[in-house]
Write a protein that holds these residues in place. Structure first.
Motif, PDB file in Angstrom:
ATOM      1  N   ALA A 139       1.098  -0.754   0.155  1.00 18.27           N
ATOM      2  CA  ALA A 139       0.598  -0.510  -0.309  1.00 18.27           C
ATOM      3  C   ALA A 139       1.067   1.381   0.279  1.00 18.27           C
ATOM      4  O   ALA A 139       2.177   1.100   0.235  1.00 18.27           O
ATOM      5  CB  ALA A 139      -1.326  -0.296   0.828  1.00 18.27           C
ATOM      6  N   GLU A 155      -3.402   5.030  -0.999  1.00 15.03           N
ATOM      7  CA  GLU A 155      -4.483   4.052   0.429  1.00 15.03           C
ATOM      8  C   GLU A 155      -5.796   3.696   1.138  1.00 15.03           C
ATOM      9  O   GLU A 155      -5.482   4.582   1.967  1.00 15.03           O
ATOM     10  CB  GLU A 155      -3.375   2.220  -0.499  1.00 15.03           C
ATOM     11  CG  GLU A 155      -4.097   1.664  -1.345  1.00 15.03           C
ATOM     12  CD  GLU A 155      -3.043   2.365  -2.698  1.00 15.03           C
ATOM     13  OE1 GLU A 155      -3.355   2.024  -4.437  1.00 15.03           O
ATOM     14  OE2 GLU A 155      -2.348   1.927  -2.616  1.00 15.03           O
ATOM     15  N   THR A 188      -6.919  -1.040   3.168  1.00 15.81           N
ATOM     16  CA  THR A 188      -5.385  -2.115   3.310  1.00 15.81           C
ATOM     17  C   THR A 188      -6.035  -2.918   4.144  1.00 15.81           C
ATOM     18  O   THR A 188      -6.878  -2.799   5.029  1.00 15.81           O
ATOM     19  CB  THR A 188      -5.044  -0.826   3.867  1.00 15.81           C
ATOM     20  OG1 THR A 188      -4.793  -0.481   4.888  1.00 15.81           O
ATOM     21  CG2 THR A 188      -4.708   0.432   2.586  1.00 15.81           C
ATOM     22  N   THR A 207       1.822  -3.772   4.930  1.00 13.95           N
ATOM     23  CA  THR A 207       0.645  -3.140   4.160  1.00 13.95           C
ATOM     24  C   THR A 207       0.089  -3.181   3.396  1.00 13.95           C
ATOM     25  O   THR A 207       0.992  -2.981   2.290  1.00 13.95           O
ATOM     26  CB  THR A 207       0.324  -1.582   5.125  1.00 13.95           C
ATOM     27  OG1 THR A 207       0.144  -1.491   6.278  1.00 13.95           O
ATOM     28  CG2 THR A 207      -0.917  -1.364   4.930  1.00 13.95           C
ATOM     29  N   ALA A 230      -1.976  -2.888  -0.154  1.00 10.68           N
ATOM     30  CA  ALA A 230      -3.393  -2.418  -0.343  1.00 10.68           C
ATOM     31  C   ALA A 230      -4.238  -3.525  -1.709  1.00 10.68           C
ATOM     32  O   ALA A 230      -4.310  -4.545  -2.151  1.00 10.68           O
ATOM     33  CB  ALA A 230      -3.481  -1.289  -1.765  1.00 10.68           C
TER      34      ALA A 230
END
Ligand SMILES: Nc1ncnc2c1ncn2[C@@H]1O[C@H](COP(=O)(O)OP(=O)(O)O)[C@@H](O)[C@H]1O
Ligand SMILES: [Mg+2]
Length: 354
Positions: A283, A287, A290, A334, A336
């Motif tokens: 991400a 974004e 997530t 993390t 997306a």
């Protein structure tokens, strides 16, 4: 000119053995249709029904307007290529290629010129005097193909013709096959369990499961819009993530995170979310949708790494294709999940919802 038409074909061997349940397909001249599905789903049986090697329990096989149900296999003018090359060991390459013409009492001068022409096309010109045992696997498979081509049949049927070749050779012969059949204006029905073959060779793919067609579409469409959960899981490598999520209103719950649902006509209490590892990305700060989790497995694939992540607040894993230039394992990432990359399926029926 010679459209191949299958109508409501069914083959039952015993009360519980029905490898082909109800299949209708039309294959036009010059069309390359692949029957793709796992082992045992009925692909070979369907091909044998077309060739006349099995008699249908119900339904019809026709070429053009001609119903072939009562026509013997030898009179259907179809050429079949099998996984096992089934060459005659005591005959030369030229004799193997020409044998069907000889049986039909074609004049020997004509046999010779047609064999030479096809052999030339397949790069077998210098091998015509050899016996099959003096050939490599790839060359033998080419002889089997030449034998089909030389007959100038109305329909080509191929059953896993590349399965006996090693990976490198398979890729090479696959490319040759593509060129070869691009210039043939006849219907081709090609059976394989190998999705790469299906994707690269076909103008259309019929995905089969349990004797039924799950989806009939051009290969690209099968990949971008799988019709149900089975197709989604079967086509694409690495395999699509398929996660069952609880829903409430317009949201689905994935551990500590929320995923926006499209506007389904009926409210759902749970749903299957599909996203390909190739479509999951790291991400960027902008974004909005997530998920976070910890990487617990990294599988190197050369250009990229296939990473398995345990999502925070759940015991659910998701896999992502991420760059291979970093060590991922043990790290928090993390990811997306872009709405346009997500496929939604009904939990019960498996049918596509979006
Ligand atoms: N002649 C036969 N008699 C009984 N069962 C058969 C016969 N031929 C195929 N089957 C069964 O039909 C199913 C589908 O076989 P097949 O069409 O060869 O699948 P695939 O080619 O997709 O791997 C299998 O379960 C197989 O055992
Ligand atoms: Mg088979």
């Amino acid at each position: 000119m010679a459209k191949l038409k299958l109508q409501n074909l069914r083959k039952q061997f015993a009360p519980q053995v029905v490898p082909v349940k109800d299949i209708s397909l039309e294959i036009e001249d010059g069309e390359f249709l692949t029957l793709l599905g796992p082992s045992g789903c009925g692909k070979s049986t369907l091909l044998r029904l077309i060739a006349g090697l099995e008699e249908p329990t119900a339904g019809t096989v026709a070429v053009g307007e001609r119903n072939l149900n009562k026509v013997a296999p030898g009179n259907r003018n179809m050429a079949m290529v099998f996984q096992s090359y089934a060459l005659y060991p005591h005959m030369t390459v030229a004799e193997n290629i020409g044998t069907a013409l000889k049986i039909r009492k074609t004049p020997s001068a004509e046999i010779q010129s047609r064999v030479a022409e096809v052999a030339q096309k397949l790069g077998l010109g210098s091998l015509l005097d050899r016996k099959p045992r003096e050939l490599s696997g790839g060359q033998r498979q080419r002889v089997a193909l030449a034998r089909a081509l030389v007959r100038n049949p109305d329909v080509f049927l191929l059953d896993e013709p590349l399965s006996n070749l090693d990976a490198l050779l398979r890729e090479q012969v696959r490319a040759e096959l593509k060129q070869l059949f691009d210039s043939q204006n006849k219907p081709v029905v090609y059976v394989t369990h190998d999705q790469t073959e299906a994707m690269t060779l076909s103008s259309k793919v019929a995905v089969l499961k349990d004797g039924l067609v799950q989806q009939l579409d051009p290969p690209r469409r099968i990949y971008t819009h799988p019709a149900n959960e089975f197709v989604a899981g079967f086509v694409g490598s690495p395999q699509m993530n398929l996660l069952t999520l609880r829903c409430e209103g317009q949201q689905a719950f994935l551990g500590d995170f929320r995923i926006a649902l499209p506007d389904f006509s009926n409210p759902l209490s749970s749903v299957v979310m599909g996203i390909r590892p190739d479509d999951v990305s790291l991400a960027t700060p902008e974004e909005t949708q997530t998920v976070q989790g910890e990487v617990f497995l990294t599988e190197g694939l050369g250009k990229e790494n296939l990473i398995s992540i345990r999502i925070d607040g759940s015991d659910t894993n998701i896999r992502a294709l991420l760059p291979a230039d970093r060590a991922w394992e043990g790290n928090k990432v993390t990811l997306a999940l872009l709405p346009e990359k997500i496929h939604w399926f009904d939990v019960k029926s498996g049918e596509r919802l979006n």
